[in-house]
Write a protein that holds these residues in place. Structure first.
Motif, PDB file in Angstrom:
ATOM      1  N   ALA A 136      29.660  39.560  20.256  1.00  0.00           N
ATOM      2  CA  ALA A 136      29.242  39.185  21.915  1.00  0.00           C
ATOM      3  C   ALA A 136      27.994  39.536  22.146  1.00  0.00           C
ATOM      4  O   ALA A 136      27.181  38.574  22.936  1.00  0.00           O
ATOM      5  N   ILE A 137      27.038  40.348  21.271  1.00  0.00           N
ATOM      6  CA  ILE A 137      25.794  40.306  21.706  1.00  0.00           C
ATOM      7  C   ILE A 137      24.984  39.283  21.189  1.00  0.00           C
ATOM      8  O   ILE A 137      24.075  38.627  21.793  1.00  0.00           O
ATOM      9  N   GLN A 138      25.221  38.654  19.981  1.00  0.00           N
ATOM     10  CA  GLN A 138      24.808  37.481  19.482  1.00  0.00           C
ATOM     11  C   GLN A 138      24.883  36.252  20.608  1.00  0.00           C
ATOM     12  O   GLN A 138      24.097  35.410  20.556  1.00  0.00           O
ATOM     13  N   SER A 139      26.212  36.105  20.950  1.00  0.00           N
ATOM     14  CA  SER A 139      26.541  34.914  21.836  1.00  0.00           C
ATOM     15  C   SER A 139      25.691  35.186  22.920  1.00  0.00           C
ATOM     16  O   SER A 139      25.026  33.962  23.437  1.00  0.00           O
ATOM     17  N   PHE A 140      25.519  36.363  23.492  1.00  0.00           N
ATOM     18  CA  PHE A 140      24.701  36.654  24.658  1.00  0.00           C
ATOM     19  C   PHE A 140      23.262  36.302  24.484  1.00  0.00           C
ATOM     20  O   PHE A 140      22.657  35.471  25.243  1.00  0.00           O
ATOM     21  N   GLU A 141      22.659  36.632  23.391  1.00  0.00           N
ATOM     22  CA  GLU A 141      21.272  36.249  23.038  1.00  0.00           C
ATOM     23  C   GLU A 141      21.080  34.814  22.933  1.00  0.00           C
ATOM     24  O   GLU A 141      20.072  34.378  23.186  1.00  0.00           O
ATOM     25  N   HIS A 200      22.641  31.979  24.279  1.00  0.00           N
ATOM     26  CA  HIS A 200      22.926  31.697  25.583  1.00  0.00           C
ATOM     27  C   HIS A 200      21.678  31.963  26.473  1.00  0.00           C
ATOM     28  O   HIS A 200      21.276  31.378  27.038  1.00  0.00           O
ATOM     29  N   ARG A 201      21.164  33.268  26.274  1.00  0.00           N
ATOM     30  CA  ARG A 201      19.857  33.578  27.154  1.00  0.00           C
ATOM     31  C   ARG A 201      18.953  32.939  26.468  1.00  0.00           C
ATOM     32  O   ARG A 201      18.024  32.146  27.266  1.00  0.00           O
ATOM     33  N   ASP A 202      18.681  32.614  25.250  1.00  0.00           N
ATOM     34  CA  ASP A 202      17.563  31.852  24.599  1.00  0.00           C
ATOM     35  C   ASP A 202      17.647  30.329  25.001  1.00  0.00           C
ATOM     36  O   ASP A 202      16.498  29.794  25.412  1.00  0.00           O
ATOM     37  N   ASN A 203      18.727  29.949  25.279  1.00  0.00           N
ATOM     38  CA  ASN A 203      18.945  28.391  25.196  1.00  0.00           C
ATOM     39  C   ASN A 203      18.799  28.298  26.913  1.00  0.00           C
ATOM     40  O   ASN A 203      17.983  27.252  27.304  1.00  0.00           O
ATOM     41  N   ALA A 204      18.905  29.163  27.749  1.00  0.00           N
ATOM     42  CA  ALA A 204      18.628  29.260  29.221  1.00  0.00           C
ATOM     43  C   ALA A 204      17.090  29.177  29.305  1.00  0.00           C
ATOM     44  O   ALA A 204      16.628  28.474  30.245  1.00  0.00           O
ATOM     45  N   GLN A 205      16.422  30.143  28.814  1.00  0.00           N
ATOM     46  CA  GLN A 205      15.015  29.966  28.866  1.00  0.00           C
ATOM     47  C   GLN A 205      14.397  28.813  28.266  1.00  0.00           C
ATOM     48  O   GLN A 205      13.435  28.667  29.069  1.00  0.00           O
ATOM     49  N   LEU A 206      14.933  28.392  27.410  1.00  0.00           N
ATOM     50  CA  LEU A 206      14.433  26.876  26.702  1.00  0.00           C
ATOM     51  C   LEU A 206      14.607  26.059  27.786  1.00  0.00           C
ATOM     52  O   LEU A 206      13.525  25.354  28.158  1.00  0.00           O
ATOM     53  N   GLN A 207      15.824  25.994  28.509  1.00  0.00           N
ATOM     54  CA  GLN A 207      16.069  25.078  29.514  1.00  0.00           C
ATOM     55  C   GLN A 207      15.135  25.248  30.856  1.00  0.00           C
ATOM     56  O   GLN A 207      14.562  24.436  31.293  1.00  0.00           O
ATOM     57  N   ALA A 208      14.865  26.531  31.030  1.00  0.00           N
ATOM     58  CA  ALA A 208      13.945  26.774  32.344  1.00  0.00           C
ATOM     59  C   ALA A 208      12.635  26.544  31.883  1.00  0.00           C
ATOM     60  O   ALA A 208      11.855  25.736  32.815  1.00  0.00           O
ATOM     61  N   ALA A 209      12.051  26.529  30.612  1.00  0.00           N
ATOM     62  CA  ALA A 209      10.835  25.795  30.351  1.00  0.00           C
ATOM     63  C   ALA A 209      10.672  24.389  30.427  1.00  0.00           C
ATOM     64  O   ALA A 209       9.831  23.780  30.812  1.00  0.00           O
ATOM     65  N   LEU A 210      11.767  23.631  30.043  1.00  0.00           N
ATOM     66  CA  LEU A 210      11.833  22.425  30.107  1.00  0.00           C
ATOM     67  C   LEU A 210      11.924  21.840  31.478  1.00  0.00           C
ATOM     68  O   LEU A 210      11.460  20.582  31.691  1.00  0.00           O
ATOM     69  N   ASP A 211      12.613  22.778  32.169  1.00  0.00           N
ATOM     70  CA  ASP A 211      12.545  22.206  33.953  1.00  0.00           C
ATOM     71  C   ASP A 211      11.078  22.383  34.192  1.00  0.00           C
ATOM     72  O   ASP A 211      10.689  21.474  35.192  1.00  0.00           O
ATOM     73  N   ARG A 212      10.586  23.250  34.119  1.00  0.00           N
ATOM     74  CA  ARG A 212       8.857  23.231  34.387  1.00  0.00           C
ATOM     75  C   ARG A 212       8.209  22.329  34.041  1.00  0.00           C
ATOM     76  O   ARG A 212       7.477  21.563  34.671  1.00  0.00           O
TER      77      ARG A 212
END
Length: 166
Positions: free
Chosen positions: A52-57, A59-71
Protein backbone atom coordinates in the motif's frame (compact mmCIF):
# COMPACT_ATOMS: atom_id res chain seq x y z
CA UNK A 1 -24.43 4.51 65.61
CA UNK A 2 -26.27 6.49 62.99
CA UNK A 3 -28.22 4.93 60.24
CA UNK A 4 -26.68 5.30 56.74
CA UNK A 5 -28.58 7.66 54.48
CA UNK A 6 -29.84 6.84 51.03
CA UNK A 7 -27.08 8.94 49.48
CA UNK A 8 -24.46 6.81 51.30
CA UNK A 9 -26.07 3.65 49.91
CA UNK A 10 -26.06 5.08 46.39
CA UNK A 11 -22.42 6.18 46.73
CA UNK A 12 -21.48 2.70 47.97
CA UNK A 13 -23.28 1.02 45.12
CA UNK A 14 -21.61 3.32 42.57
CA UNK A 15 -18.20 2.59 44.09
CA UNK A 16 -18.84 -1.14 43.90
CA UNK A 17 -20.01 -0.86 40.28
CA UNK A 18 -16.88 1.09 39.35
CA UNK A 19 -14.62 -1.51 40.98
CA UNK A 20 -16.40 -4.32 39.17
CA UNK A 21 -16.21 -2.48 35.83
CA UNK A 22 -12.52 -1.64 36.24
CA UNK A 23 -11.73 -5.19 37.22
CA UNK A 24 -13.62 -6.46 34.18
CA UNK A 25 -11.75 -4.11 31.82
CA UNK A 26 -8.42 -5.15 33.25
CA UNK A 27 -9.33 -8.80 32.83
CA UNK A 28 -10.48 -8.18 29.25
CA UNK A 29 -7.24 -6.32 28.47
CA UNK A 30 -5.23 -9.13 29.95
CA UNK A 31 -7.08 -11.68 27.83
CA UNK A 32 -6.63 -9.56 24.66
CA UNK A 33 -2.94 -8.99 25.32
CA UNK A 34 -2.40 -12.74 25.44
CA UNK A 35 -3.78 -13.02 21.90
CA UNK A 36 -1.36 -12.51 19.05
CA UNK A 37 -2.06 -13.38 15.46
CA UNK A 38 -0.22 -16.30 13.90
CA UNK A 39 3.11 -15.32 12.30
CA UNK A 40 1.80 -15.89 8.77
CA UNK A 41 -1.02 -13.39 9.38
CA UNK A 42 1.46 -10.79 10.63
CA UNK A 43 3.68 -11.33 7.59
CA UNK A 44 0.68 -10.91 5.29
CA UNK A 45 -0.28 -7.69 7.04
CA UNK A 46 3.25 -6.33 6.76
CA UNK A 47 3.36 -7.27 3.06
CA UNK A 48 -0.01 -5.59 2.39
CA UNK A 49 1.13 -2.52 4.32
CA UNK A 50 4.36 -2.26 2.31
CA UNK A 51 2.45 -2.76 -0.94
CA UNK A 52 0.00 0.00 0.00
CA UNK A 53 2.83 2.40 0.81
CA UNK A 54 4.59 1.64 -2.46
CA UNK A 55 1.38 2.13 -4.42
CA UNK A 56 0.71 5.44 -2.67
CA UNK A 57 4.23 6.71 -3.39
CA UNK A 58 3.97 5.73 -7.05
CA UNK A 59 0.64 7.56 -7.41
CA UNK A 60 2.05 10.60 -5.60
CA UNK A 61 5.12 10.68 -7.88
CA UNK A 62 2.97 10.37 -11.00
CA UNK A 63 0.68 13.14 -9.77
CA UNK A 64 3.65 15.41 -9.10
CA UNK A 65 5.04 14.65 -12.56
CA UNK A 66 1.66 15.49 -14.09
CA UNK A 67 1.55 18.75 -12.10
CA UNK A 68 4.96 19.66 -13.55
CA UNK A 69 3.76 18.86 -17.09
CA UNK A 70 0.65 20.95 -16.52
CA UNK A 71 2.91 23.89 -15.61
CA UNK A 72 4.86 23.32 -18.84
CA UNK A 73 1.62 23.40 -20.88
CA UNK A 74 0.71 26.65 -19.14
CA UNK A 75 4.11 28.00 -20.25
CA UNK A 76 5.26 28.23 -16.62
CA UNK A 77 8.68 26.73 -17.28
CA UNK A 78 10.06 27.80 -13.90
CA UNK A 79 7.16 26.15 -12.10
CA UNK A 80 7.64 23.01 -14.16
CA UNK A 81 11.34 22.85 -13.36
CA UNK A 82 10.72 23.51 -9.64
CA UNK A 83 8.22 20.65 -9.43
CA UNK A 84 10.53 18.27 -11.28
CA UNK A 85 13.48 19.15 -9.03
CA UNK A 86 11.31 18.70 -5.93
CA UNK A 87 10.39 15.28 -7.26
CA UNK A 88 14.10 14.43 -7.71
CA UNK A 89 14.84 15.50 -4.17
CA UNK A 90 12.53 12.75 -2.97
CA UNK A 91 13.05 10.24 -5.76
CA UNK A 92 16.22 10.70 -7.83
CA UNK A 93 15.66 7.41 -9.69
CA UNK A 94 12.41 8.49 -11.39
CA UNK A 95 13.44 8.12 -15.04
CA UNK A 96 10.36 9.70 -16.62
CA UNK A 97 10.81 12.86 -14.57
CA UNK A 98 14.48 13.04 -15.62
CA UNK A 99 13.44 12.74 -19.25
CA UNK A 100 10.92 15.56 -18.89
CA UNK A 101 13.59 17.77 -17.29
CA UNK A 102 15.97 16.95 -20.15
CA UNK A 103 13.26 17.89 -22.66
CA UNK A 104 12.55 21.09 -20.77
CA UNK A 105 16.24 22.02 -20.75
CA UNK A 106 16.54 21.26 -24.46
CA UNK A 107 13.48 23.39 -25.25
CA UNK A 108 15.19 26.25 -23.40
CA UNK A 109 18.42 25.67 -25.39
CA UNK A 110 20.31 24.45 -22.32
CA UNK A 111 21.96 21.53 -24.08
CA UNK A 112 24.45 20.90 -21.27
CA UNK A 113 21.61 20.38 -18.77
CA UNK A 114 19.71 18.26 -21.28
CA UNK A 115 22.78 16.08 -21.81
CA UNK A 116 23.31 15.75 -18.05
CA UNK A 117 19.70 14.65 -17.48
CA UNK A 118 19.70 12.23 -20.42
CA UNK A 119 22.95 10.69 -19.19
CA UNK A 120 21.48 10.29 -15.68
CA UNK A 121 18.39 8.66 -17.20
CA UNK A 122 20.58 6.37 -19.33
CA UNK A 123 22.39 5.18 -16.19
CA UNK A 124 19.05 4.42 -14.53
CA UNK A 125 17.57 2.68 -17.58
CA UNK A 126 20.45 1.52 -19.79
CA UNK A 127 18.24 -0.68 -21.97
CA UNK A 128 15.93 2.06 -23.22
CA UNK A 129 16.45 2.91 -26.87
CA UNK A 130 14.53 6.18 -26.64
CA UNK A 131 17.02 7.52 -24.09
CA UNK A 132 20.04 6.49 -26.18
CA UNK A 133 18.42 8.09 -29.23
CA UNK A 134 17.70 11.36 -27.43
CA UNK A 135 21.24 11.44 -26.04
CA UNK A 136 22.56 10.92 -29.57
CA UNK A 137 20.48 13.85 -30.80
CA UNK A 138 21.75 16.09 -28.00
CA UNK A 139 25.34 15.20 -28.86
CA UNK A 140 24.58 15.97 -32.51
CA UNK A 141 23.09 19.35 -31.56
CA UNK A 142 26.25 20.10 -29.60
CA UNK A 143 28.42 19.21 -32.59
CA UNK A 144 29.84 16.00 -31.10
CA UNK A 145 29.39 13.70 -34.10
CA UNK A 146 31.40 10.83 -32.61
CA UNK A 147 29.31 10.54 -29.42
CA UNK A 148 26.17 11.13 -31.45
CA UNK A 149 26.90 8.15 -33.69
CA UNK A 150 27.73 5.95 -30.69
CA UNK A 151 24.41 6.73 -29.00
CA UNK A 152 22.34 6.45 -32.17
CA UNK A 153 23.94 3.06 -32.91
CA UNK A 154 23.14 2.02 -29.33
CA UNK A 155 19.47 2.95 -29.90
CA UNK A 156 19.40 0.83 -33.08
CA UNK A 157 21.02 -2.03 -31.19
CA UNK A 158 18.49 -1.84 -28.35
CA UNK A 159 15.46 -1.67 -30.66
CA UNK A 160 16.45 -3.10 -34.04
CA UNK A 161 12.86 -3.42 -35.29
CA UNK A 162 11.90 0.16 -34.39
CA UNK A 163 11.99 2.31 -37.54
CA UNK A 164 12.54 5.50 -35.53
CA UNK A 165 16.09 4.47 -34.73
CA UNK A 166 17.23 3.23 -38.17
Amino acid sequence: MSKPSVSHWIAGLLAAAVLIAVGGCATAKLRLSKFSPPPEVSKERVARHEEAIQSFEQHRDNAQLQAALDRWQQNDLGGCEARLRALFARRPDFVEARLRLAELAWSCDDLAEAQQQYEAAAKLAPDRADIAHALGLVHEAQGDAEQSQIQLARARELAPSDERYR
